[in-house]
Motif scaffolding. Sequence first.
Motif, PDB file in Angstrom:
ATOM      1  N   GLY A 129       5.196 -12.051   3.502  1.00 55.48           N
ATOM      2  CA  GLY A 129       6.039 -12.518   4.121  1.00 55.48           C
ATOM      3  C   GLY A 129       7.359 -13.604   3.020  1.00 55.48           C
ATOM      4  O   GLY A 129       8.149 -13.137   3.002  1.00 55.48           O
ATOM      5  N   PRO A 130       6.877 -14.072   2.016  1.00 54.59           N
ATOM      6  CA  PRO A 130       7.649 -14.354   0.774  1.00 54.59           C
ATOM      7  C   PRO A 130       8.411 -12.825   0.372  1.00 54.59           C
ATOM      8  O   PRO A 130      10.178 -13.091  -0.048  1.00 54.59           O
ATOM      9  N   TYR A 131       8.190 -11.623   0.636  1.00 56.36           N
ATOM     10  CA  TYR A 131       8.919 -11.034  -0.596  1.00 56.36           C
ATOM     11  C   TYR A 131       9.414  -9.992   0.833  1.00 56.36           C
ATOM     12  O   TYR A 131      10.316  -9.100   0.499  1.00 56.36           O
ATOM     13  N   LEU A 132       9.205 -10.141   2.093  1.00 55.05           N
ATOM     14  CA  LEU A 132      10.052  -9.980   2.972  1.00 55.05           C
ATOM     15  C   LEU A 132      11.416 -10.941   3.377  1.00 55.05           C
ATOM     16  O   LEU A 132      12.317  -9.990   4.184  1.00 55.05           O
ATOM     17  N   GLU A 133      10.971 -12.191   3.607  1.00 54.39           N
ATOM     18  CA  GLU A 133      12.315 -13.032   3.039  1.00 54.39           C
ATOM     19  C   GLU A 133      13.396 -12.202   2.692  1.00 54.39           C
ATOM     20  O   GLU A 133      14.153 -12.539   2.890  1.00 54.39           O
ATOM     21  N   ASP A 134      13.127 -12.476   0.897  1.00 53.83           N
ATOM     22  CA  ASP A 134      14.010 -11.754   0.534  1.00 53.83           C
ATOM     23  C   ASP A 134      14.773 -10.314   0.188  1.00 53.83           C
ATOM     24  O   ASP A 134      15.249  -9.839  -0.784  1.00 53.83           O
ATOM     25  N   GLY A 135      13.566  -9.565   0.900  1.00 51.14           N
ATOM     26  CA  GLY A 135      14.323  -8.165   0.880  1.00 51.14           C
ATOM     27  C   GLY A 135      13.525  -7.238  -0.323  1.00 51.14           C
ATOM     28  O   GLY A 135      14.158  -5.882  -0.540  1.00 51.14           O
ATOM     29  N   SER A 136      12.716  -7.805  -1.156  1.00 52.99           N
ATOM     30  CA  SER A 136      11.632  -7.659  -2.216  1.00 52.99           C
ATOM     31  C   SER A 136      10.115  -6.722  -1.231  1.00 52.99           C
ATOM     32  O   SER A 136       9.996  -5.099  -2.319  1.00 52.99           O
ATOM     33  N   LEU A 137      10.439  -6.754  -0.554  1.00 49.23           N
ATOM     34  CA  LEU A 137       9.891  -5.216   0.410  1.00 49.23           C
ATOM     35  C   LEU A 137      10.160  -5.196   2.156  1.00 49.23           C
ATOM     36  O   LEU A 137      10.861  -6.682   2.693  1.00 49.23           O
ATOM     37  N   ASP A 138      10.748  -4.168   1.672  1.00 47.86           N
ATOM     38  CA  ASP A 138      10.692  -3.800   3.639  1.00 47.86           C
ATOM     39  C   ASP A 138      10.006  -3.852   4.458  1.00 47.86           C
ATOM     40  O   ASP A 138      10.839  -4.940   4.999  1.00 47.86           O
ATOM     41  N   VAL A 139       9.621  -2.923   4.051  1.00 46.81           N
ATOM     42  CA  VAL A 139       8.371  -3.643   5.619  1.00 46.81           C
ATOM     43  C   VAL A 139       6.960  -2.853   4.448  1.00 46.81           C
ATOM     44  O   VAL A 139       6.477  -2.161   4.391  1.00 46.81           O
ATOM     45  N   ALA A 140       6.161  -3.900   5.885  1.00 52.00           N
ATOM     46  CA  ALA A 140       4.639  -3.744   5.042  1.00 52.00           C
ATOM     47  C   ALA A 140       4.353  -3.256   6.759  1.00 52.00           C
ATOM     48  O   ALA A 140       4.783  -3.322   8.231  1.00 52.00           O
ATOM     49  N   THR A 141       3.133  -2.882   6.691  1.00 51.76           N
ATOM     50  CA  THR A 141       2.457  -1.681   7.598  1.00 51.76           C
ATOM     51  C   THR A 141       0.980  -1.954   7.448  1.00 51.76           C
ATOM     52  O   THR A 141       0.509  -1.156   6.872  1.00 51.76           O
ATOM     53  N   LEU A 142       0.412  -1.814   8.431  1.00 54.26           N
ATOM     54  CA  LEU A 142      -1.344  -2.372   8.781  1.00 54.26           C
ATOM     55  C   LEU A 142      -2.124  -2.134   9.834  1.00 54.26           C
ATOM     56  O   LEU A 142      -1.415  -1.272  10.705  1.00 54.26           O
ATOM     57  N   TRP A 143      -2.994  -2.844   9.711  1.00 56.88           N
ATOM     58  CA  TRP A 143      -3.743  -2.879  11.331  1.00 56.88           C
ATOM     59  C   TRP A 143      -4.429  -4.391  11.494  1.00 56.88           C
ATOM     60  O   TRP A 143      -4.139  -4.852  10.276  1.00 56.88           O
ATOM     61  N   ASP A 144      -4.775  -4.917  12.348  1.00 58.87           N
ATOM     62  CA  ASP A 144      -5.842  -5.968  11.637  1.00 58.87           C
ATOM     63  C   ASP A 144      -7.366  -5.932  11.551  1.00 58.87           C
ATOM     64  O   ASP A 144      -8.424  -5.558  12.076  1.00 58.87           O
ATOM     65  N   PRO A 145      -7.647  -6.058  10.430  1.00 63.07           N
ATOM     66  CA  PRO A 145      -8.900  -5.498  10.067  1.00 63.07           C
ATOM     67  C   PRO A 145      -9.845  -6.356  10.616  1.00 63.07           C
ATOM     68  O   PRO A 145     -10.898  -5.949  10.848  1.00 63.07           O
ATOM     69  N   GLY A 146      -9.474  -7.571  11.364  1.00 64.46           N
ATOM     70  CA  GLY A 146     -10.352  -8.742  11.866  1.00 64.46           C
ATOM     71  C   GLY A 146     -10.802  -7.218  12.897  1.00 64.46           C
ATOM     72  O   GLY A 146     -11.952  -7.430  13.253  1.00 64.46           O
ATOM     73  N   LYS A 147     -10.375  -6.506  13.156  1.00 62.21           N
ATOM     74  CA  LYS A 147     -10.222  -5.471  14.793  1.00 62.21           C
ATOM     75  C   LYS A 147     -11.202  -4.408  14.474  1.00 62.21           C
ATOM     76  O   LYS A 147     -12.125  -3.986  14.471  1.00 62.21           O
ATOM     77  N   LEU A 148     -11.075  -3.996  13.238  1.00 59.10           N
ATOM     78  CA  LEU A 148     -11.457  -3.250  12.467  1.00 59.10           C
ATOM     79  C   LEU A 148     -13.086  -3.542  12.247  1.00 59.10           C
ATOM     80  O   LEU A 148     -13.460  -2.971  12.395  1.00 59.10           O
ATOM     81  N   GLY A 149     -13.082  -4.591  11.663  1.00 62.69           N
ATOM     82  CA  GLY A 149     -14.174  -5.661  11.531  1.00 62.69           C
ATOM     83  C   GLY A 149     -15.343  -4.675  12.674  1.00 62.69           C
ATOM     84  O   GLY A 149     -16.312  -4.510  12.823  1.00 62.69           O
ATOM     85  N   ALA A 150     -14.185  -5.501  13.720  1.00 62.48           N
ATOM     86  CA  ALA A 150     -15.520  -5.952  15.245  1.00 62.48           C
ATOM     87  C   ALA A 150     -15.316  -4.264  15.486  1.00 62.48           C
ATOM     88  O   ALA A 150     -16.375  -4.358  16.187  1.00 62.48           O
ATOM     89  N   LEU A 151     -14.686  -3.739  15.255  1.00 58.99           N
ATOM     90  CA  LEU A 151     -15.403  -2.292  16.366  1.00 58.99           C
ATOM     91  C   LEU A 151     -16.315  -1.946  15.440  1.00 58.99           C
ATOM     92  O   LEU A 151     -17.107  -0.603  16.079  1.00 58.99           O
ATOM     93  N   THR A 152     -16.296  -2.026  13.612  1.00 58.09           N
ATOM     94  CA  THR A 152     -17.498  -1.068  13.455  1.00 58.09           C
ATOM     95  C   THR A 152     -18.691  -1.659  13.450  1.00 58.09           C
ATOM     96  O   THR A 152     -19.718  -1.056  13.803  1.00 58.09           O
ATOM     97  N   VAL A 153     -19.236  -3.375  14.217  1.00 57.08           N
ATOM     98  CA  VAL A 153     -19.891  -4.166  14.118  1.00 57.08           C
ATOM     99  C   VAL A 153     -20.349  -3.001  15.728  1.00 57.08           C
ATOM    100  O   VAL A 153     -21.534  -3.165  16.506  1.00 57.08           O
ATOM    101  N   TYR A 154     -19.497  -2.783  16.226  1.00 61.23           N
ATOM    102  CA  TYR A 154     -19.436  -2.744  17.618  1.00 61.23           C
ATOM    103  C   TYR A 154     -20.253  -0.803  17.558  1.00 61.23           C
ATOM    104  O   TYR A 154     -20.981  -0.883  18.550  1.00 61.23           O
ATOM    105  N   VAL A 155     -20.007  -0.506  17.453  1.00 63.51           N
ATOM    106  CA  VAL A 155     -20.349   1.548  17.079  1.00 63.51           C
ATOM    107  C   VAL A 155     -21.711   0.497  16.974  1.00 63.51           C
ATOM    108  O   VAL A 155     -22.557   1.854  16.653  1.00 63.51           O
ATOM    109  N   ALA A 156     -21.879   0.229  15.422  1.00 69.90           N
ATOM    110  CA  ALA A 156     -23.479   0.233  14.896  1.00 69.90           C
ATOM    111  C   ALA A 156     -24.007  -0.003  16.083  1.00 69.90           C
ATOM    112  O   ALA A 156     -25.257   0.457  16.286  1.00 69.90           O
ATOM    113  N   SER A 157     -23.576  -1.427  16.732  1.00 75.97           N
ATOM    114  CA  SER A 157     -24.705  -1.643  17.513  1.00 75.97           C
ATOM    115  C   SER A 157     -25.009  -0.474  19.046  1.00 75.97           C
ATOM    116  O   SER A 157     -26.292  -0.643  19.084  1.00 75.97           O
TER     117      SER A 157
END
Length: 275
Positions: free
Chosen positions: A202-230
């Motif tokens: 956020g602070p870096y996107l606000e002033d343009g020192s970071l133009d774009v961040a790209t990722l995924w929801d890490p919580g969902k990735l963890g949930a998927l991993t637990v689901y697959v293991a189960s």
Amino acid sequence: MGQRLGVDVIYTGPSTADASEQVRILEDMISRGVSAIAVAPNDAAAVTPVLIKARNAGIAVLDWDTPADESVVDYSVQQVDSTVYARHMYDLLVQNMGESGDYAVVTGGLSAENLNIWIDEGLEYAKVKYPGLTLVTQRIPSDEKQQLAYQKTLDLLKAYPNLKGILGYSTPAPIGVAQAVQEKGLQSRIAVVGVALPTDSGPYLEDGSLDVATLWDPGKLGALTVYVASELLNGRAIADGQDVPGVGRITVRGKVIVMGPPSDFTKENYKDYTF
């Protein structure tokens, strides 16, 4: 997800990107007699012997976030399609710096398989799609430390005054890069794109020192991993296009399970996310 499925989840890991410490933790999990292990290797080769040991002990083995040796895992749970993500990073960079000019890559650990795949595939893509881009130096490691990424970016800016763009891989790296760009007041001259959390960005996107961040929801990735293991422990197959509760539809190709496309975080939308 663990509570929903009646699974006892132990979430642990080394405080730094230390492969030997990760092996020690895995050895401890084997001794405790866990039913399944899901690992994001700091160094895939380093954990292979202990993962073989786990399999020989009757423990289900998965990797998540970062691939391990494919031959020793039952499933590989991945956040995004590696090729799609690798190309997406370069497309974002070009959108913000243009199709020509000098750029650099700041990564996490040099042995992190997922980061290397994204960088390698991105470089091959850029050779064909964006021949006007010039990588000024080899990928720069920051060992998963924001402060080190910041310090190395300051050195980079001094050594290459014509730099127009920087790609940051591993969530601390882009923040450290943006911190250096912000300190030097180079927001309008250098485009920064990276793998980062929206709340950190956020602070870096606000002033343009970071133009774009790209990722995924890490919580969902963890949930998927637990689901697959189960599902694996209960003898149930994972199907392509399956709708996983709380995650969404997944893609399955053999052992590889892909959660879905990445999300891009900008000055305009980062406040919409809570992770």
